[in-house]
Design an enzyme around this catalytic site. Structure first.
Site, PDB file in Angstrom:
ATOM      1  N   VAL A   1      -9.906  30.208  -9.055  1.00 19.98           N
ATOM      2  CA  VAL A   1     -10.828  29.235  -8.589  1.00 19.98           C
ATOM      3  C   VAL A   1      -9.968  27.913  -7.857  1.00 19.98           C
ATOM      4  O   VAL A   1     -10.767  27.901  -6.823  1.00 19.98           O
ATOM      5  CB  VAL A   1     -11.707  28.729  -9.757  1.00 19.98           C
TER       6      VAL A   1
ATOM      7  N   TYR B   1     -12.348  37.061 -11.297  1.00 26.09           N
ATOM      8  CA  TYR B   1     -11.741  35.499 -10.870  1.00 26.09           C
ATOM      9  C   TYR B   1     -11.647  35.118 -12.208  1.00 26.09           C
ATOM     10  O   TYR B   1     -12.249  35.349 -13.361  1.00 26.09           O
ATOM     11  CB  TYR B   1     -12.747  34.983 -10.086  1.00 26.09           C
ATOM     12  N   CYS B   2     -10.549  34.283 -12.263  1.00 28.93           N
ATOM     13  CA  CYS B   2     -10.154  33.244 -13.372  1.00 28.93           C
ATOM     14  C   CYS B   2      -9.795  31.946 -12.626  1.00 28.93           C
ATOM     15  O   CYS B   2      -9.754  31.818 -11.443  1.00 28.93           O
ATOM     16  CB  CYS B   2      -9.195  33.885 -14.277  1.00 28.93           C
ATOM     17  N   THR B   3      -9.129  31.214 -13.505  1.00 27.59           N
ATOM     18  CA  THR B   3      -8.808  29.731 -12.962  1.00 27.59           C
ATOM     19  C   THR B   3      -7.750  29.845 -11.867  1.00 27.59           C
ATOM     20  O   THR B   3      -8.047  29.050 -10.815  1.00 27.59           O
ATOM     21  CB  THR B   3      -8.570  28.961 -14.078  1.00 27.59           C
TER      22      THR B   3
END
Length: 437
Positions: free
Chosen positions: A309, A280-282
């Site tokens: 996210v 996951y990342c932004t």
């Protein structure tokens, strides 16, 4: 419908005909669209406390052919409040798309031509592999660009992330240009098979991601945070190890050689064929890029959080998430409520309902900090981004260490959540003060 401070966080909708039907307990607005469309998106208009207008799509009657029915469900709105003009509300828009662009320079010229006259600031990069955009502006202008882009079949279903910008523009100016790499990574990314979906991680919807996180402890799984360490410091998913990098460019998960590197690599010594890797990342783009690298290194079971996210917080709230979300603009970080004002889940709570986990520490003294927001060192030649308690801010005058307090180019200590201005502006102010004296 009235609200003390309203903002539109998705595209306005044009309809050819409409009717309004009211039910006794739940007001309902029904819009019947008599022509096909591809760009209509979920809309949420919210006040400072919670959304009061949401859009959902009903299954059309087969006998009505092209007719489409959309329902607007309205929450109760105080009659004493008023609706602000959404065109005056600033928002931040983020999206990306990996798609082949034959002539990216011509594409840049088209975008510049459309944006001429619109009040948009931000970073919009285009190359042969697609587009990556983060920008701010009044909702009317910001969303007009999205709708114009969606008229192109290559971007008709692009996933757009929208969040409020309460203090106006979140970027100093507009940078729209050709860039060899849509994200910065050591060695570049032009050689990566980003246009092949099978080489990227399998995207998981927020609801599926939430389900997978609950099963992490009972399965052969690794939760991989593909961001920077300072981003993890103010917010992350439960079970994710802090990344030992301060710049995505130097990310090296899955290629550890030295003992020191292996100790900080969550993918060191894992079974590449059996281990499930949840990345996951932004906003999703860093995961898509890095997953192709892991795929080339032999990792088989790669999954990524679709939309990142920000998309998760909008749909699922802060469940399984602790803290705030770091963003790469003047806001620096946002609480989960910025994406889902209606959610009442306690931020940082786990499925068992435990209290918020205190995990963030002051960079200087090591004490726990309650305000999850970074600041830059007041020494412009250092400019380190760090978390700091208010006592250390006062003691070191906004610097990250005693050495920086004696630097020749010091900016004034900033109160609250303000961001530093350019150095020349402080220099001009200093000259003006000397002249006045």
């Amino acid at each position: 419908m009235r609200g003390s401070s309203a903002a539109c966080c998705a595209a306005p909708i044009s309809v050819s005909s409409a009717k309004i039907a009211c039910r006794n307990e739940s007001p309902l607005f029904q819009f019947k669209i008599l022509c096909p469309f591809a760009s209509l998106t979920t809309t949420s208009i919210f006040t400072t406390t919670r959304p009061f207008l949401s859009l959902s799509r009903s299954q059309p009657d087969k006998a009505k052919h092209k007719q489409k029915l959309w329902e607007f469900n309205c929450a109760t709105i105080p009659s004493s409040s008023t609706v602000a003009n959404p065109s005056n509300d600033f928002i931040v828009v983020n999206f990306y798309r990996f798609v082949f662009i034959n002539d990216p320079h011509e594409e840049v010229a088209k975008h510049l031509s459309f944006l001429k006259g619109l009040d948009i600031h931000g970073r919009i990069y285009v190359n042969e592999q697609g587009i990556n955009a983060q920008y701010s502006g009044p909702s009317k202008d910001a969303l007009a660009y999205v709708e114009w882009l969606r008229e192109d079949f290559r971007f008709s279903d692009i996933l757009v992330q929208i969040s409020p910008a309460l203090n106006g523009h979140a970027f100093p100016k507009l940078k729209l240009r050709y860039k060899p790499s849509l994200v910065q990574l050591e060695g570049g990314i032009s050689h990566l098979p980003l246009l092949d979906p099978t080489m990227r991680a399998t995207p998981l919807a927020p609801s599926e991601w939430r389900k997978r996180l609950k099963e992490v402890h009972d399965s052969n799984c690794v939760v991989l945070d593909v961001r920077n360490g300072y981003e993890w410091d103010i917010g992350h998913f439960h079970g994710a190890q802090r990344p030992d990098v301060d710049c995505f460019r130097s990310t090296s998960f899955g290629e550890s050689d030295s003992e020191e590197a292996i100790a900080s690599d969550p993918l060191a010594n894992v079974d590449k064929e059996k281990t499930n890797i949840l990345m996951y990342c932004t906003g999703g783009i860093r995961c898509d890029v890095y997953s192709t690298i892991l795929r080339q290194r032999g990792f088989q079971n790669l999954y990524t959080l679709k939309g990142g996210v920000s998309h998760y917080l909008q749909n699922e709230g802060p469940v399984e998430w602790v803290g705030n979300l770091f963003v790469f603009d003047d806001r620096l970080s946002l609480p989960p409520s910025a994406y889902n004002p209606e959610d009442t889940t306690v931020p940082g709570s786990n499925p068992q309902g435990c209290k918020n986990i205190l995990f963030a520490n002051c960079y200087i003294c090591g004490s726990q900090v309650s305000e999850l927001r970074h600041r830059n060192c007041a020494n412009i030649d250092c400019n380190l981004l760090f978390l700091c308690c208010m006592e250390c801010v006062k003691d070191l005058k906004g610097c990250c260490c005693p050495q920086c307090t004696t630097a020749p180019r010091l900016r004034p200590v900033l109160p609250g959540n303000q961001r530093y201005k350019k150095w020349y502006m402080y220099r001009e102010l200093e000259v003006q003060n000397e002249v006045a004296v």
